[in-house]
Enzyme design. Sequence first.
Site, PDB file in Angstrom:
ATOM      1  CD  GLU A  62       0.169  -5.022   5.966  1.00  0.00           C
ATOM      2  OE1 GLU A  62       0.209  -5.748   4.947  1.00  0.00           O
ATOM      3  OE2 GLU A  62       0.006  -3.791   5.926  1.00  0.00           O
ATOM      4  CB  CYS A  77      -0.997  -0.060   1.149  1.00  0.00           C
ATOM      5  SG  CYS A  77      -2.433   0.976   0.871  1.00  0.00           S
ATOM      6  CG  HIS A 131      -3.000  -3.212   3.962  1.00  0.00           C
ATOM      7  ND1 HIS A 131      -1.962  -2.516   4.528  1.00  0.00           N
ATOM      8  CD2 HIS A 131      -3.780  -2.287   3.354  1.00  0.00           C
ATOM      9  CE1 HIS A 131      -2.109  -1.225   4.287  1.00  0.00           C
ATOM     10  NE2 HIS A 131      -3.211  -1.068   3.581  1.00  0.00           N
TER      11      HIS A 131
HETATM   12  N1  GLN Z   1      -3.586   6.375   1.158  1.00  0.00           N
HETATM   13  C1  GLN Z   1      -2.262   6.102   1.659  1.00  0.00           C
HETATM   14  C2  GLN Z   1      -1.198   6.849   0.852  1.00  0.00           C
HETATM   15  O1  GLN Z   1      -1.498   7.417  -0.162  1.00  0.00           O
HETATM   16  C3  GLN Z   1      -1.975   4.613   1.651  1.00  0.00           C
HETATM   17  C4  GLN Z   1      -2.943   3.885   2.531  1.00  0.00           C
HETATM   18  C5  GLN Z   1      -2.424   2.628   3.137  1.00  0.00           C
HETATM   19  O2  GLN Z   1      -1.209   2.389   3.196  1.00  0.00           O
HETATM   20  N2  GLN Z   1      -3.342   1.831   3.649  1.00  0.00           N
HETATM   21  O3  GLN Z   1      -0.071   6.876   1.251  1.00  0.00           O
END
Ligand code: GLN
Length: 193
Positions: free
Chosen positions: A176, A77, A174
């Site tokens: 994790e 992410c 994710h």
């Molecule tokens: N929206 C976050 C970003 O742009 C990422 C979100 C996340 O890691 N769950 O950094």
Amino acid sequence: MKMGVLALQGDFAEHIAKLKHLGVETAEVRLPAHLEGLSGLVIPGGESTTIGKLAVDFGLMAPMIQFGEKHAIWGTCAGAIFLSRDARRSQPLLGLMNITVQRNAFGRQVDSFEADLDIEPLKQATNTTAPYHAVFIRAPIIESVSGEAKILSTLPDGRIVAAQQGKLLATSFHPELTSDDRFHRYFLSLANA
Ligand code: GLN
């Protein structure tokens, strides 16, 4: 093997727990010296702008780029955004992966969802057939991959949510946060290769 987890911001504790559960020695990475002796590095989810700013402040940008030229790095992410070459706005990026990402690509109202993904290399590496249940939280989309980067998984509509470039991995979701440990095992196999 010893696996580092970038511990500047975000859900690094969940990655550490998952790796420990798989019997892997872990290290929290906050300073360049913490990269020494690691087989790979995980960059967790969180807020990519904050992770980037802190990485600049702690002098981690160049050491992490050097590390990623030889070793495995997996960004989940926000971590995937940080690994990318282009996030369509100005923020510190490692630029190690030939991917362009769009942050918060699923909009504001419906900003979290779950989906079952078919990820062939993951199934092969772990000798399993079940789909991979993925959790997306204010997730980025990988708009495009180029050069050595390859698409690892897409949503049913074709949008890219996982990519691999040699030992570098980027996932919009994710692993994790769910009990399935196949993605962590897949990453360990890349780090060991
Ligand atoms: N929206 C976050 C970003 O742009 C990422 C979100 C996340 O890691 N769950 O950094």
